[in-house]
Design a protein around this motif. Structure first.
Motif, short mmCIF file in Angstrom:
data_model
loop_
_atom_site.label_atom_id
_atom_site.label_comp_id
_atom_site.label_asym_id
_atom_site.label_seq_id
_atom_site.Cartn_x
_atom_site.Cartn_y
_atom_site.Cartn_z
N ASP A 1 -88.18 53.27 26.90
CA ASP A 1 -87.83 53.82 25.91
C ASP A 1 -87.29 55.51 26.02
O ASP A 1 -89.11 56.13 25.65
CB ASP A 1 -88.23 53.27 24.37
N GLU A 2 -86.56 55.85 26.78
CA GLU A 2 -86.40 57.05 26.11
C GLU A 2 -86.98 58.16 27.39
O GLU A 2 -88.02 57.98 27.46
CB GLU A 2 -86.58 58.12 24.78
N VAL A 3 -86.75 58.09 28.49
CA VAL A 3 -87.24 58.50 30.11
C VAL A 3 -86.74 59.66 30.36
O VAL A 3 -85.59 60.11 30.65
CB VAL A 3 -87.73 57.50 30.66
N HIS A 4 -87.08 60.47 30.84
CA HIS A 4 -86.29 62.08 31.39
C HIS A 4 -86.71 62.32 33.12
O HIS A 4 -87.94 62.46 33.40
CB HIS A 4 -86.80 63.79 30.87
N GLY A 5 -85.30 61.59 33.46
CA GLY A 5 -85.52 62.65 35.18
C GLY A 5 -84.99 63.79 35.72
O GLY A 5 -84.03 64.35 35.30
N GLN A 6 -85.82 64.18 37.00
CA GLN A 6 -85.23 65.51 37.01
C GLN A 6 -85.18 65.55 38.59
O GLN A 6 -86.36 65.64 39.01
CB GLN A 6 -85.33 66.83 36.43
N ARG A 7 -83.96 66.28 39.26
CA ARG A 7 -84.32 66.41 40.81
C ARG A 7 -84.87 65.36 41.10
O ARG A 7 -85.98 66.01 42.32
CB ARG A 7 -85.06 67.85 41.01
N LEU A 8 -84.40 64.24 40.92
CA LEU A 8 -85.13 62.90 41.48
C LEU A 8 -83.72 62.46 42.87
O LEU A 8 -82.87 62.47 42.71
CB LEU A 8 -84.77 61.79 40.98
N PHE A 9 -84.72 62.05 44.48
CA PHE A 9 -83.40 62.43 45.11
C PHE A 9 -83.73 61.15 46.09
O PHE A 9 -84.97 60.93 46.07
CB PHE A 9 -82.79 63.17 46.12
N THR A 10 -82.42 60.38 46.47
CA THR A 10 -83.05 59.34 47.54
C THR A 10 -82.22 59.69 49.29
O THR A 10 -80.77 60.24 48.42
CB THR A 10 -82.10 58.21 47.16
N TYR A 11 -82.72 59.43 49.89
CA TYR A 11 -81.55 59.28 51.33
C TYR A 11 -81.71 58.00 52.33
O TYR A 11 -82.66 57.70 52.66
CB TYR A 11 -82.04 60.75 51.82
N THR B 1 -91.64 61.20 32.01
CA THR B 1 -91.50 62.59 32.74
C THR B 1 -91.80 62.17 34.87
O THR B 1 -92.34 61.62 34.61
CB THR B 1 -92.08 63.41 32.94
N LEU B 2 -90.31 61.97 34.56
CA LEU B 2 -90.35 61.98 36.51
C LEU B 2 -89.50 63.23 36.97
O LEU B 2 -88.75 63.72 36.39
CB LEU B 2 -89.75 60.75 37.10
N ARG B 3 -90.46 64.04 38.26
CA ARG B 3 -89.84 65.06 38.26
C ARG B 3 -89.90 65.66 39.86
O ARG B 3 -91.32 65.27 40.15
CB ARG B 3 -90.14 66.54 37.61
N ASN B 4 -88.84 66.12 40.15
CA ASN B 4 -88.88 66.67 41.99
C ASN B 4 -89.80 65.45 42.46
O ASN B 4 -90.44 65.29 43.44
CB ASN B 4 -90.53 67.40 41.91
N ILE B 5 -88.71 64.36 42.62
CA ILE B 5 -89.24 63.17 43.60
C ILE B 5 -88.20 62.64 44.55
O ILE B 5 -87.39 62.56 43.98
CB ILE B 5 -89.59 61.52 42.41
N GLU B 6 -88.75 62.89 45.88
CA GLU B 6 -88.01 62.44 46.89
C GLU B 6 -88.54 61.33 47.71
O GLU B 6 -89.56 60.23 47.63
CB GLU B 6 -87.59 63.33 48.08
N VAL B 7 -87.42 59.91 48.45
CA VAL B 7 -87.50 58.75 48.40
C VAL B 7 -86.57 58.81 50.05
O VAL B 7 -84.69 58.83 49.49
CB VAL B 7 -87.15 57.94 48.23
N TRP B 8 -87.26 59.16 51.12
CA TRP B 8 -86.51 59.53 52.25
C TRP B 8 -86.62 57.33 52.74
O TRP B 8 -87.41 56.98 53.53
CB TRP B 8 -86.29 60.22 53.42
N CYS B 9 -85.95 57.16 53.24
CA CYS B 9 -85.53 56.18 54.81
C CYS B 9 -85.10 56.80 55.93
O CYS B 9 -83.68 55.93 56.48
CB CYS B 9 -84.20 54.93 54.46
#
Length: 441
Positions: free
Chosen positions: A246-256, A222-230
């Motif tokens: 093998d089955e990963v869930h991501g929610q609210r992942l953001f890149t700028y 599980t990945l949740r609420n992660i931001e990567v800002w360049c």
């Protein structure tokens, strides 16, 4: 592109990187807290100073190593009070929990976490083994001491290859963590089974290469609420890079501002890609949003993809994508570009762009490899800013089967659907709104 007020804040190095010393927290006594409580070891009790000064570096480093050595007990907690600690050697967690501060707010906006300043390249700042936790910690790289002993940043060093800020080597938990100017932020070891690793509430500022590398997970990582800002300029990698999962869930992942927001491909070790579901993820001001190759099979639900070039590029023989309910904007390339795939479904999406180049919003099957099955259903296409500039959908000769139904195209004289089919292709276009609808390429 959207505008966020905190971009100006992030550009201020003194605030964004929290380089000053932080107030000392009351000490917690080591030893058992209660019969049902884990053992707690406080780094201050082992001699850590936490004032960010060069003369404190050796004491800080030795204190962390001593606390970790003393706490080699399943479930033991190594407590890190507020402060700025200089580390000259790597930290290795084995079924231990490195716990900092409970953040008073979302950590990008305030420096509310104890900070570990990395001043070595011997290995990762923190290696997180099976059953271990990192929580409430900030990690600062690419800084040095000036002549007066203060901390100053050297942002260009983030492009110099070195070990990651956090290396995951087993099923672990990483929460409420801020990572500043790493070469790589969080990297999973592809040689270890990382199982149901959980990563959430993480903020990565200006990585030199990749923000997070996720690989060799299984059974619902599980990945949740992660931001990567360049915010200091594009990275030389991806905000999020995915190998074999093998089955990963991501929610609210953001890149700028990344060169590439999300990269999906086969793991060299396993020869497989990612199966997973992503909800309400977004890219903004990236050169390219998502790149999908190899044996990758994704469900992408909702989200905004606002990029200079492709919002999503699919180029994998065994890849499949179901994209539902997203807002896509690209300025100089197709919002969705698929040159090779087993299957692709685009449904209930809104597509647009502000560029004036004559490119379609969706382009499938330009060759030389095949798109076997494709559906574009119930989408809305914005009106082109300039006449004859933006085609709605372009279907090339390397699409075997495609259905284009129930879509709404903005007004304008340009063709809404251009088809250049191969003789054996099956192409259906029906129930679309907007004239002229179809042209043969």
């Amino acid at each position: 592109m959207s505008t966020f007020p905190r971009r100006r804040w992030l550009a201020s190095s003194a605030t964004a990187l929290g380089l000053g010393a932080l107030p000392r927290e009351a000490l917690a006594a080591p030893g058992p807290v209660g019969e049902s409580e884990p053992l707690v070891f406080n780094v201050r009790d082992f001699g850590a100073i936490g004032d960010g000064r060069p003369e404190s570096a050796d004491r800080d480093t030795e204190a962390f190593l001593a606390a970790l050595k003393a706490s080699r007990i399943n479930g033991a907690v190594v407590r890190v009070p507020m402060g700025t600690y200089i580390l000259r050697r790597p930290l290795d967690l084995a079924r231990q929990h490195l716990i900092g501060h409970v953040a008073g707010g979302w950590n990008p906006d305030e420096m509310v976490l104890p900070t570990l300043v990395v001043m070595h390249t011997e290995g990762p700042a923190i290696s997180v083994g099976h059953g271990a936790t990192v929580h409430g910690i900030a990690i600062q790289d690419c800084v040095s001491h000036d002549a007066r002993g203060g901390l100053v940043q050297d942002a260009e060093r983030r492009f110099t290859p070195r070990p990651p800020a956090i290396l995951v080597q087993g099923q672990a938990t990483i929460t409420n963590v801020k990572i500043m100017l790493p070469y790589d932020g969080i990297v999973m070891d592809d040689a270890t089974s990382n199982g149901r690793t959980n990563i959430e509430n993480v903020f990565v500022i200006s990585p030199g290469r990749d923000g997070l590398t996720i690989t060799n997970t299984a059974d619902l990582a599980t990945l949740r609420n992660i931001e990567v800002w360049c915010n200091l300029g594009p990275s030389r990698g991806a905000g999020f890079r995915f190998g074999y999962n093998d089955e990963v869930h991501g929610q609210r992942l953001f890149t700028y501002g990344c060169t590439l927001g999300f990269a999906f491909g086969d793991s060299p070790r396993h020869g497989k890609g990612t199966y997973g579901t992503y909800v309400d993820c977004a890219t903004d001001n990236c050169v390219r949003g998502w790149q999908i190759t190899g044996d990758t099979r994704l469900n992408v639900l909702g989200g905004d993809f606002l990029n200079e070039h492709e919002g999503i590029l699919v180029r994998g023989r065994s890849s499949s994508l179901r994209l539902i309910g997203a807002r896509m904007q690209s300025n100089s390339a197709p919002a969705i570009h698929c040159d090779e795939a087993e299957g692709i479904i685009i449904s209930a999406c809104e597509l647009g762009g502000v560029g004036n180049k004559p490119v379609p919003y969706i382009r499938f099957g330009g060759g030389p490899n095949w798109v076997h099955r494709a559906s574009i259903v119930g989408c809305q296409f914005a009106r082109a800013r300039e006449p004859n500039m933006r085609i709605g959908v372009e279907i090339g000769p390397f699409v075997r089967q495609c259905a284009i139904t129930g879509n709404v195209f903005g007004p304008g004289p340009e063709p809404k659907v251009v088809v250049r089919p191969s003789p054996e292709a099956e192409i259906i276009e029906s129930g679309n709104v907007g004239q002229p609808i179809m042209a043969q390429g």
